[in-house]
Design a protein around this motif. Structure first.
Motif, PDB file in Angstrom:
ATOM      1  N   THR A   1      -6.723   5.489  -6.857  1.00 27.76           N
ATOM      2  CA  THR A   1      -7.176   6.748  -6.271  1.00 27.76           C
ATOM      3  C   THR A   1      -8.624   7.064  -6.611  1.00 27.76           C
ATOM      4  OG1 THR A   1      -4.907   7.568  -6.514  1.00 27.76           O
ATOM      5  CG2 THR A   1      -6.621   9.192  -5.998  1.00 27.76           C
TER       6      THR A   1
ATOM      7  N   LEU B   1       0.855  -1.184   0.000  1.00 31.19           N
ATOM      8  CA  LEU B   1       0.000   0.000   0.000  1.00 31.19           C
ATOM      9  C   LEU B   1       0.890   1.233   0.000  1.00 31.19           C
ATOM     10  CD1 LEU B   1      -2.700   1.562   0.455  1.00 31.19           C
ATOM     11  CD2 LEU B   1      -2.307   1.246   2.911  1.00 31.19           C
TER      12      LEU B   1
ATOM     13  N   LEU C   1      -9.103   5.359   2.136  1.00 34.34           N
ATOM     14  CA  LEU C   1      -8.347   4.307   1.461  1.00 34.34           C
ATOM     15  C   LEU C   1      -9.288   3.325   0.770  1.00 34.34           C
ATOM     16  CD1 LEU C   1      -5.628   3.495   4.164  1.00 34.34           C
ATOM     17  CD2 LEU C   1      -5.408   4.959   2.153  1.00 34.34           C
TER      18      LEU C   1
ATOM     19  N   ILE D   1      -3.346   6.939  -4.163  1.00 34.41           N
ATOM     20  CA  ILE D   1      -3.383   5.688  -3.410  1.00 34.41           C
ATOM     21  C   ILE D   1      -3.064   4.547  -4.364  1.00 34.41           C
ATOM     22  CG2 ILE D   1      -4.790   4.128  -2.009  1.00 34.41           C
ATOM     23  CD1 ILE D   1      -6.601   6.604  -1.424  1.00 34.41           C
TER      24      ILE D   1
ATOM     25  N   VAL E   1       0.645   5.407  -0.059  1.00 34.53           N
ATOM     26  CA  VAL E   1      -0.198   6.602   0.094  1.00 34.53           C
ATOM     27  C   VAL E   1       0.698   7.809  -0.120  1.00 34.53           C
ATOM     28  CG1 VAL E   1      -1.660   7.920   1.675  1.00 34.53           C
ATOM     29  CG2 VAL E   1      -1.707   5.419   1.731  1.00 34.53           C
TER      30      VAL E   1
ATOM     31  N   LEU F   1      -1.552  12.296   0.609  1.00 31.46           N
ATOM     32  CA  LEU F   1      -3.010  12.233   0.724  1.00 31.46           C
ATOM     33  C   LEU F   1      -3.518  13.370   1.602  1.00 31.46           C
ATOM     34  CD1 LEU F   1      -5.445  10.315  -0.003  1.00 31.46           C
ATOM     35  CD2 LEU F   1      -5.172   9.380   2.301  1.00 31.46           C
TER      36      LEU F   1
END
Length: 231
Positions: free
Chosen positions: A64, A2, A45, A56, A4, A7
């Motif tokens: 995303t 994952l 998420l 994402i 990120v 964000l």
């Protein structure tokens, strides 16, 4: 994995920012004061709320702007979201097909998932006919049958007693480990993080910090986390 990237989530006067990576297979506790934005982060998420900026990625795919069912993410909410008029098997089957028109192979997957959480003999019962712990197991089975690489837990076991909550956390960790899935779980209990997580994300002051090993953080918590823990 994952990922990120920068964000940012805004809801009225509330704003939350985050930038971090989680390697596949890691179990991450998300901890912080009430109202800090833990559920907001997981819902962003999962694609259940819009984000103001950022990106994402799940396993290298940009999700995303993808809808929740196209993100490679399964989410287990606080109330489990079981439908009272459906059997446990039907509730689990919703994780495969919302219309519940399952093939024989898909029905076998449902029964396998129920067996994995110890509910094969309760497949035909409705949620109101089983205990709270068994309802939690059914909700976990529905997540399991989806076979997603990322599992988000928004305190689904918070209403359970300490012993049963610990049992469910252990079962979730076992299921995720067997599936090679990554787990992000919100908790208000530091002992749950220490029991069931590899890493910890602390959310406070409008930011979700990057994950760090639980043992390292708990041994020398930053000032904000120390205040939250009452140390």
């Amino acid at each position: 994995m994952l990922r990120v990237e920068e964000l940012r989530i805004t809801q009225g006067d509330f704003a939350l920012s985050a930038a971090f990576e989680v390697l596949r297979g890691r179990r991450v506790a998300v901890i912080g004061p009430s109202g800090a934005g833990k559920s907001t982060l997981l819902n962003a998420l999962g694609g259940y709320i819009d984000i103001a900026a950022g990106r994402i990625e799940v396993d290298g795919q940009d999700v995303t702007n993808a809808p929740p069912d196209r993100r490679g993410i399964a989410m287990l909410f606080q109330d489990g979201n079981l439908f009272p008029h459906l059997t446990l098997a039907q509730n689990v089957g919703l994780g495969i097909r919302p219309a519940l028109r399952l093939s024989e192979a898909e029905t076998d997957r449902v029964m396998d998932a129920l067996g994995r959480v110890g509910l094969r003999d309760f497949a035909d019962r409705k949620p109101g006919d089983v205990s709270g712990g068994q309802q939690s197991r059914a909700a976990l089975a529905r997540v399991l049958v989806q076979a997603k690489p990322l599992l988000l837990l928004d305190e689904p076991f918070a209403a359970l007693g300490p012993a049963l909550r610990a049992e469910m956390l252990d079962l979730t960790s076992e299921v995720a480990r067997d599936a090679g899935a990554t787990v992000l779980m919100i908790t208000h209990a530091p002992e749950d993080a220490e029991r069931s997580a590899d890493d910890l994300i602390f959310v406070d002051g409008g930011r979700a910090e990057a994950p760090r090993p639980v043992a390292e953080v708990m041994a020398n918590p930053p000032e904000a986390l120390r205040a939250y823990l009452g140390r």
